[in-house]
Design an enzyme around this catalytic site. Sequence first.
Site, PDB file in Angstrom:
ATOM      1  N   PRO A   2     -31.262  -6.580  80.707  1.00  0.00           N
ATOM      2  CG  PRO A   2     -31.560  -4.594  81.873  1.00  0.00           C
ATOM      3  CD  PRO A   2     -31.771  -5.118  80.540  1.00  0.00           C
ATOM      4  CE  LYS A  58     -37.406  -9.867  83.552  1.00  0.00           C
ATOM      5  NZ  LYS A  58     -38.055  -9.972  82.180  1.00  0.00           N
TER       6      LYS A  58
END
Length: 278
Positions: A2, A58
């Site tokens: 991710p 993130k």
Amino acid sequence: MPELPEVETIIRGLQQQIVGQKIVRVKVNLPKIIRGDKERFAFLIEGASIEEVRRQGKIIIFNLSNGMSILVHLKLTGQLHCTLPEKPAIKHTHLVFDLSGGEELRYVDLRQFGYFLLTKTSEIFHLPQLSALGPDPLKISLDEFKGLISKRSGRIKSLLLNQSFLAGIGNIYADEILHLSGIHPLQPAHILSDPKVKRLHQAIREVLTKAIKYRGSSVSDYLDLAGQEGSYQRFHRVYQREGKPCLTCQAKIARLKIGNRSSCFCPNCQSYDHKKSL
DNA sequence: GCACATGTTGGTAA
DNA sequence: GTTACCAACATGTG
């Protein structure tokens, strides 16, 4: 996997599906995933509602109705799944939130590098995890970007991965961004010419925006909240394409280890600047 | 089995 | 400040 586009896809899903719901019960299968007070983690959040979900870089931030916030970092292989309780838990399910809407929010993480950190919402910006982050790559202006990059002498590839420079770019998108902007990954940042800096700034926006549009890249593990793959991997031009022909010029894609990360690039399309051309 | 790879970042040391 | 290296861990590939 991710990076910014994947995390953005996940938080949009969370905003649609779980904001407003109450956390009824928390099951911790693997306590090491919790940073800080593992004992009181469940106790402190059970009964609270999820009021807001957002991201910084993130990192996913859940703001709760009781003045607490949860920070979640998915690191390499963390996944959040929103599913019906009937669905059997897959391997590596480390944390489960029962939600008032009847679904479960599950945390799955093969490599166990990710974490959940509980903190008071009022103290959130004192956390080093957040305060050390640089600006968002989609929000920074060209002038601001020029200013930052002119002060950095390191290699551009490593700089793009540095979360205190810009927050959200990881290995996949760094390689893709450098290819699109025609910059060699070993290029020292501060001697990039003005036009190249402008192209880089533009490429960052283009690559990340398009990757969000296609719901991220599913290279090996990444899945969204509903367990669906992203599709931006179809557009990768260099990442994990070592030895294959460049989609722009047919030259062979090369690979280098830079700062212990592998970097794929086209030796023909991606060149060095020496700050002469303006 | 062995060597090496995989999305991240934190600690340590130079 | 930068840089390099190793660490956390599980799994897949050659």
